[in-house]
Design a protein around this motif. Structure first.
Motif, mmCIF file in Angstrom:
data_model
loop_
_atom_site.group_PDB
_atom_site.id
_atom_site.type_symbol
_atom_site.label_atom_id
_atom_site.label_comp_id
_atom_site.label_asym_id
_atom_site.label_seq_id
_atom_site.Cartn_x
_atom_site.Cartn_y
_atom_site.Cartn_z
ATOM 1 N N UNK A 283 0.826 -1.224 0.000
ATOM 2 C CA UNK A 283 0.000 0.000 0.000
ATOM 3 C C UNK A 283 0.857 1.271 0.000
ATOM 4 N N UNK A 284 2.174 1.110 -0.096
ATOM 5 C CA UNK A 284 3.054 2.287 -0.072
ATOM 6 C C UNK A 284 3.496 2.620 -1.494
ATOM 7 N N UNK A 285 3.381 3.891 -1.868
ATOM 8 C CA UNK A 285 3.871 4.352 -3.180
ATOM 9 C C UNK A 285 5.314 4.808 -2.997
ATOM 10 N N UNK A 286 6.234 4.240 -3.795
ATOM 11 C CA UNK A 286 7.640 4.601 -3.606
ATOM 12 C C UNK A 286 7.832 6.079 -3.975
ATOM 13 N N UNK A 287 8.402 6.817 -3.036
ATOM 14 C CA UNK A 287 8.634 8.246 -3.285
ATOM 15 C C UNK A 287 9.770 8.754 -2.423
ATOM 16 N N UNK A 288 10.625 9.563 -3.018
ATOM 17 C CA UNK A 288 11.602 10.357 -2.273
ATOM 18 C C UNK A 288 11.857 11.623 -3.080
ATOM 19 N N UNK A 289 12.134 12.699 -2.393
ATOM 20 C CA UNK A 289 12.461 13.952 -3.098
ATOM 21 C C UNK A 289 13.748 13.752 -3.910
ATOM 22 N N UNK A 290 14.543 12.720 -3.521
ATOM 23 C CA UNK A 290 15.796 12.466 -4.251
ATOM 24 C C UNK A 290 15.623 11.226 -5.115
ATOM 25 N N UNK A 291 15.922 11.375 -6.391
ATOM 26 C CA UNK A 291 15.728 10.269 -7.334
ATOM 27 C C UNK A 291 16.586 9.067 -6.959
ATOM 28 N N UNK A 292 17.733 9.331 -6.339
ATOM 29 C CA UNK A 292 18.667 8.246 -6.042
ATOM 30 C C UNK A 292 18.213 7.330 -4.922
ATOM 31 N N UNK A 293 17.254 7.800 -4.105
ATOM 32 C CA UNK A 293 16.758 6.946 -3.009
ATOM 33 C C UNK A 293 15.382 6.401 -3.358
ATOM 34 N N UNK A 294 14.913 6.732 -4.561
ATOM 35 C CA UNK A 294 13.531 6.440 -4.935
ATOM 36 C C UNK A 294 13.417 5.024 -5.487
ATOM 37 N N UNK A 295 13.638 4.027 -4.609
ATOM 38 C CA UNK A 295 13.678 2.624 -5.060
ATOM 39 C C UNK A 295 12.961 1.790 -4.005
ATOM 40 N N UNK A 296 12.089 0.859 -4.395
ATOM 41 C CA UNK A 296 11.246 0.133 -3.426
ATOM 42 C C UNK A 296 11.957 -0.986 -2.674
ATOM 43 N N UNK A 297 13.196 -1.296 -3.087
ATOM 44 C CA UNK A 297 13.933 -2.368 -2.405
ATOM 45 C C UNK A 297 15.219 -1.835 -1.807
ATOM 46 N N UNK A 298 16.123 -2.741 -1.465
ATOM 47 C CA UNK A 298 17.408 -2.345 -0.862
ATOM 48 C C UNK A 298 18.356 -3.543 -0.944
ATOM 49 N N UNK A 299 19.634 -3.310 -0.858
ATOM 50 C CA UNK A 299 20.612 -4.396 -0.942
ATOM 51 C C UNK A 299 20.426 -5.417 0.176
ATOM 52 N N UNK A 300 20.569 -6.715 -0.124
ATOM 53 C CA UNK A 300 20.323 -7.763 0.871
ATOM 54 C C UNK A 300 21.273 -7.723 2.073
ATOM 55 N N UNK A 301 22.491 -7.176 1.875
ATOM 56 C CA UNK A 301 23.413 -7.096 3.011
ATOM 57 C C UNK A 301 22.887 -6.123 4.065
ATOM 58 N N UNK A 302 22.152 -5.094 3.620
ATOM 59 C CA UNK A 302 21.511 -4.171 4.569
ATOM 60 C C UNK A 302 20.361 -4.871 5.287
ATOM 61 N N UNK A 303 19.628 -5.719 4.559
ATOM 62 C CA UNK A 303 18.529 -6.460 5.204
ATOM 63 C C UNK A 303 19.115 -7.334 6.317
ATOM 64 N N UNK A 304 20.314 -7.886 6.041
ATOM 65 C CA UNK A 304 20.977 -8.703 7.069
ATOM 66 C C UNK A 304 21.443 -7.820 8.237
ATOM 67 N N UNK A 305 22.084 -6.698 7.916
ATOM 68 C CA UNK A 305 22.568 -5.785 8.978
ATOM 69 C C UNK A 305 21.421 -5.367 9.892
ATOM 70 N N UNK A 306 20.260 -5.145 9.291
ATOM 71 C CA UNK A 306 19.085 -4.765 10.103
ATOM 72 C C UNK A 306 18.661 -5.940 10.986
ATOM 73 N N UNK A 307 18.647 -7.141 10.385
ATOM 74 C CA UNK A 307 18.163 -8.337 11.105
ATOM 75 C C UNK A 307 19.081 -8.669 12.294
ATOM 76 N N UNK A 308 20.388 -8.479 12.109
ATOM 77 C CA UNK A 308 21.318 -8.837 13.193
ATOM 78 C C UNK A 308 21.637 -7.623 14.072
ATOM 79 N N UNK A 309 21.057 -6.469 13.745
ATOM 80 C CA UNK A 309 21.244 -5.289 14.601
ATOM 81 C C UNK A 309 22.584 -4.604 14.435
ATOM 82 N N UNK A 310 23.260 -4.812 13.283
ATOM 83 C CA UNK A 310 24.580 -4.193 13.106
ATOM 84 C C UNK A 310 24.464 -2.730 12.679
#
Ligand SMILES: Cc1ncc(COP(=O)(O)O)c(/C=N/[C@H](C(=O)O)[C@@H](O)C(C)C)c1O
Length: 380
Positions: A283-310
């Motif tokens: 239900x979220x529309x991808x949006x950022x004032x900056x085109x470079x952050x305007x992406x609905x996903x993210x690198x998997x290593x960041x998903x891991x860093x978030x999961x392990x709290x790094x």
């Protein structure tokens, strides 16, 4: 390329073998001293490395913390993108590929790819959503001036994700002579680890510069997170150190709004563009004032860093980023890219909270490309 279950190579059959070949080429060619020497020479003499580590004296005084900026904004082309592009373009050339394709949103990655294509005499085609073509006109002109073809993508939201889809289709059809030069630590393996390795020069330099300058390591490292390449590039060298990591995502109208680009702060596990990672809720529309952050996903290593709290990920809103964009310009005489402004906003917040005494910020790009957007936002 498995990051605690994130990442992988979730692609249709026609792409499996080409990606295996690319992974092998990277592991073999990428490890040779000849390749590394060639890349080092281009990073120094063509791109302008090493970039300065600048102590932001006015900002540090204002907030009572030592704030240092890693100046990727001073690189040739205006952003960190050139670090990854030179590595992949050299690899493509040495693997007998004569054509480069790439996706771009802010246009920085597209410009960097076009620069490498011109330099190494590789035919270059850049896929760019019509929406982004409209808001990054100067970069579109630069790509064409550098001899690249810009393919304006109209499908879907005519945004970055649609440009990636179009590029992946092209890659599947032309694997024999074409290298898909992925612009961030996203996509199927080997891209997330290969792009990370090429961008890790940022953190390796910063770690050495910081120790030389202060005799110590920084308490914290801060970077904006679109696909996540400049952030991982800064963090990687410090991953074993007692240095806190902060990722500033495109918070758009707020992490709990329906218009943002912060899948780590406010998203869900899903598969996108060949990788298992964090993705925006439906239900979220991808949006950022900056085109470079305007992406609905993210690198998997960041998903891991978030999961392990790094790493702690925060959604920095458009307004907060725009305020930091102006504050850095007025206090330090540096106009940051709107993407990088998200990291500056987060660093200021950390300094204000007294959270850390020394803060290292990745200034991933310069704001020249954002002048039209800024002129519409501020009547100066
Ligand atoms: C100056 C600047 N800073 C940060 C980013 C975010 O990309 P990451 O560092 O990969 O998170 C970008 C991303 N730019 C890409 C581009 O120029 O095409 C982006 O739009 C896509 C490759 C994702 C950027 O231009």
């Amino acid at each position: 390329g498995n990051f605690e279950g994130y990442g992988g190579r979730h692609v249709p059959e026609p792409l499996r073998d080409p990606l295996e070949q690319l992974a092998n080429a990277y592991d073999e060619v990428g490890a040779t001293e000849e390749f590394r020497a060639d890349l080092r020479e281009l990073l120094e003499d063509f791109a302008g490395r090493p970039t300065p580590l600048y102590r932001a004296r006015s900002l540090s005084e204002r907030y009572g913390a030592e704030i240092y900026l890693k100046r990727e904004d001073l690189l040739h082309g205006g952003a960190h993108k050139i670090n990854n592009v030179l590595g992949q373009a050299l690899l493509a050339k040495r693997s007998g590929r004569e054509r480069l394709i790439a996706e771009t949103g802010a246009g920085q990655h597209g410009v960097a790819t076009a620069m490498a294509g011109a330099l190494l005499d590789l035919e270059t085609e850049i896929y760019m959503g019509e929406k982004d073509v409209a808001r990054q006109e100067m970069n579109v002109f630069r790509m064409r001036l550098l001899g690249a073809e810009v393919n304006e993508v109209a499908r879907g939201d005519a945004g970055l994700a649609d440009a990636v889809d179009a590029a992946l289709e092209d890659f599947a059809e032309n694997v024999a002579d074409t290298h898909y030069l992925v612009g961030s630590v996203v996509g199927p393996d080997p891209f997330p680890r290969m792009v990370r390795d090429f961008q890790s020069v940022i953190g390796e330099e910063a770690r050495e510069q910081f120790r030389e300058r202060t005799g110590d390591l920084p308490d914290a490292a801060v970077a904006c997170v679109g696909g996540g390449s400049n952030a991982i590039g800064l963090f990687h060298a410090f991953r074993e150190d007692d240095v806190a990591f902060y990722g500033a995502e495109g918070g758009g109208e707020g992490a709990d709004s329906t218009r943002h680009a912060a899948p780590l702060a406010s998203g869900t596990d899903d598969t996108l563009h060949g990788m298992k990672t964090r993705v925006l809720e439906d239900d979220v529309e991808v949006h950022s004032v900056s085109a470079g952050l305007d992406y609905p996903g993210v690198g998997p290593e960041h998903a891991m860093f978030r999961a392990v709290g790094r790493c702690e990920y925060t959604a920095v809103t458009d307004d907060a980023a725009l305020a930091a964009f102006r504050e850095l310009s007025e206090t330090e005489g540096i106009i940051p890219a709107l993407e990088s402004s998200h990291a500056v906003a987060r660093a200021i917040e950390l300094a204000e909270d007294g959270a850390h005494e020394t803060i290292l910020v990745n200034l991933s790009g310069r704001g020249d490309k954002d002048m039209e957007t800024a002129a519409r936002k501020f009547s100066l």
